[in-house]
Scaffold this active site. Sequence first.
Site, PDB file in Angstrom:
ATOM      1  N   GLN A 123      11.212 -41.695  42.470  1.00  0.00           N
ATOM      2  CA  GLN A 123      11.397 -43.050  42.684  1.00  0.00           C
ATOM      3  C   GLN A 123      10.707 -43.608  43.919  1.00  0.00           C
ATOM      4  O   GLN A 123      11.126 -43.350  45.009  1.00  0.00           O
ATOM      5  CB  GLN A 123      13.137 -43.286  42.739  1.00  0.00           C
ATOM      6  CG  GLN A 123      13.186 -44.772  42.815  1.00  0.00           C
ATOM      7  CD  GLN A 123      14.800 -45.043  42.506  1.00  0.00           C
ATOM      8  OE1 GLN A 123      15.273 -44.989  41.512  1.00  0.00           O
ATOM      9  NE2 GLN A 123      15.335 -45.201  43.607  1.00  0.00           N
ATOM     10  N   GLY A 124      10.134 -44.785  43.592  1.00  0.00           N
ATOM     11  CA  GLY A 124       9.470 -45.488  44.845  1.00  0.00           C
ATOM     12  C   GLY A 124       9.992 -46.842  45.081  1.00  0.00           C
ATOM     13  O   GLY A 124       9.446 -47.856  44.877  1.00  0.00           O
ATOM     14  N   TYR A 125      11.154 -46.724  45.697  1.00  0.00           N
ATOM     15  CA  TYR A 125      12.082 -48.027  45.992  1.00  0.00           C
ATOM     16  C   TYR A 125      11.973 -48.330  47.690  1.00  0.00           C
ATOM     17  O   TYR A 125      11.730 -49.229  48.094  1.00  0.00           O
ATOM     18  CB  TYR A 125      13.533 -48.133  45.232  1.00  0.00           C
ATOM     19  CG  TYR A 125      13.496 -48.462  43.797  1.00  0.00           C
ATOM     20  CD1 TYR A 125      12.530 -48.373  43.133  1.00  0.00           C
ATOM     21  CD2 TYR A 125      14.632 -49.031  43.624  1.00  0.00           C
ATOM     22  CE1 TYR A 125      12.421 -48.712  41.795  1.00  0.00           C
ATOM     23  CE2 TYR A 125      14.805 -49.510  42.093  1.00  0.00           C
ATOM     24  CZ  TYR A 125      13.727 -49.349  41.477  1.00  0.00           C
ATOM     25  OH  TYR A 125      13.893 -49.826  39.845  1.00  0.00           O
ATOM     26  N   SER A 126      12.840 -47.316  48.201  1.00  0.00           N
ATOM     27  CA  SER A 126      12.993 -47.868  49.662  1.00  0.00           C
ATOM     28  C   SER A 126      11.729 -47.725  50.562  1.00  0.00           C
ATOM     29  O   SER A 126      10.988 -46.935  50.204  1.00  0.00           O
ATOM     30  CB  SER A 126      13.992 -46.480  50.137  1.00  0.00           C
ATOM     31  OG  SER A 126      15.296 -46.778  49.355  1.00  0.00           O
ATOM     32  N   GLU A 241      21.395 -46.344  37.818  1.00  0.00           N
ATOM     33  CA  GLU A 241      21.690 -45.436  39.282  1.00  0.00           C
ATOM     34  C   GLU A 241      22.963 -45.487  39.513  1.00  0.00           C
ATOM     35  O   GLU A 241      23.490 -44.471  39.963  1.00  0.00           O
ATOM     36  CB  GLU A 241      20.465 -45.899  39.966  1.00  0.00           C
ATOM     37  CG  GLU A 241      20.437 -45.081  41.115  1.00  0.00           C
ATOM     38  CD  GLU A 241      19.641 -45.210  42.296  1.00  0.00           C
ATOM     39  OE1 GLU A 241      19.132 -44.319  43.165  1.00  0.00           O
ATOM     40  OE2 GLU A 241      19.280 -46.534  42.650  1.00  0.00           O
ATOM     41  N   ASN A 364      27.659 -47.807  50.912  1.00  0.00           N
ATOM     42  CA  ASN A 364      28.716 -48.614  50.690  1.00  0.00           C
ATOM     43  C   ASN A 364      29.230 -50.047  50.974  1.00  0.00           C
ATOM     44  O   ASN A 364      30.010 -50.504  50.608  1.00  0.00           O
ATOM     45  CB  ASN A 364      29.841 -47.412  50.717  1.00  0.00           C
ATOM     46  CG  ASN A 364      29.740 -46.101  49.717  1.00  0.00           C
ATOM     47  OD1 ASN A 364      28.714 -46.163  49.033  1.00  0.00           O
ATOM     48  ND2 ASN A 364      30.650 -45.264  49.718  1.00  0.00           N
ATOM     49  N   GLU A 365      28.841 -50.117  52.186  1.00  0.00           N
ATOM     50  CA  GLU A 365      28.800 -51.325  53.116  1.00  0.00           C
ATOM     51  C   GLU A 365      28.430 -52.453  52.088  1.00  0.00           C
ATOM     52  O   GLU A 365      28.999 -53.641  51.915  1.00  0.00           O
ATOM     53  CB  GLU A 365      28.316 -51.530  54.535  1.00  0.00           C
ATOM     54  CG  GLU A 365      29.042 -50.728  55.407  1.00  0.00           C
ATOM     55  CD  GLU A 365      28.847 -48.993  55.346  1.00  0.00           C
ATOM     56  OE1 GLU A 365      29.384 -48.304  55.929  1.00  0.00           O
ATOM     57  OE2 GLU A 365      27.871 -48.680  54.595  1.00  0.00           O
TER      58      GLU A 365
END
Length: 380
Positions: A123-126, A241, A364-365
């Site tokens: 996956q190429g997201y971040s 996800e 989670n924040e």
Amino acid sequence: MNWIEMTDEAFRDLLRAFFAANVPSHLRNHPHRIPRWAESKDWYLTLASKGWLAPNWPREHGGMGLDAGKLLIYFSEIERAGIPRLYDMGLYMLGPVLIRHGTEEQKQTYLPKILSGKHLWAQGYSEPEAGSDLANLRTTATLKDGEFIVNGQKLWSTFLDDATHMYILARTKTGTRKQEGISFIIVDLASPGITRRLIKTLAGQDELGEVFFDNVRVPYENLVGPLHNGWGLAKDLLEFERLNNGSPKLPLSALNLLTAYGVSNGVLQDPWISSRFTQLRMDLEDQITAYRYFGERLKSGKGVGPEVSILKVWSTETFQRIADLFLELTGEEGIEAYWSDDDPTGALRMFFNSRPATIYAGCNEVQRDILAKRVLQLPG
């Protein structure tokens, strides 16, 4: 075989018998790391030949078509048998997006190759400046002469070492809101201009990595969905996800290891420890019920909505609490075993792996912000 019409008990017995007879011994109970493709390939292909590789895909696309209840049984038996995570980015992330948004040609090209193991996906997201704030991405895909020219960097990509392909988000239009002008594009990682670098984690694992794109040419037909409208697909994929990362798999696997250790050492007989263990088990049972609810919503076509963020928080923080108790119980044994060639507990490694669990797939924040603003309608 129609799994949907089977009773839950019969389906569980079927899975349990097959896993007991067919899972290779070297793959069982692998708490320390995700086995590499060379190690897990035969088991991946065994599941594929059985038709059990993609439990969440419709049957017409080669999946099992399981409802949420049987999907939970499937995952719980996977964990009970000590089966490790497979190369699943194509199975649980890209596959459902292509089934929902891809062209017929894309479905016919990519779905069978996911099931056959010919294509392994990352996956190429971040990006360095776009993690939880994904819409802040800077990787660009400029359309020129019927091709995209991709430049930029992607970070924290799982399974990068063996991946053959990557699905990415790239900016294809500027001068708009940051959520607009983003496209969802498939990239062959053998293309010229791509450089990969693996990243070693605190737990000593290297299944993460970063990718650099330097004028990489990508065919226009690799665009999934409408041009400039990849953000909608990204939200769909994040929905899958978050449902996947909010599944009980991770804390269930950890609780199984903690239980086995506690029984073998008799520590669960201590009332104080037994009380803490029971609370963790009850937390997990509640999460399983919530996961089943969201799974049924997704299966019915209603979508899971922003409230699905609660699952990711629930799953990863339960995982951390289990890892904390496990390391506390093993004490010096767990810490010393980490440095040995044969770690009999995996307690310290589990502890290390549980730390980033609350960060990846949207920290989670951020999930709590989503719940506060979009579910509880609290002011910003």
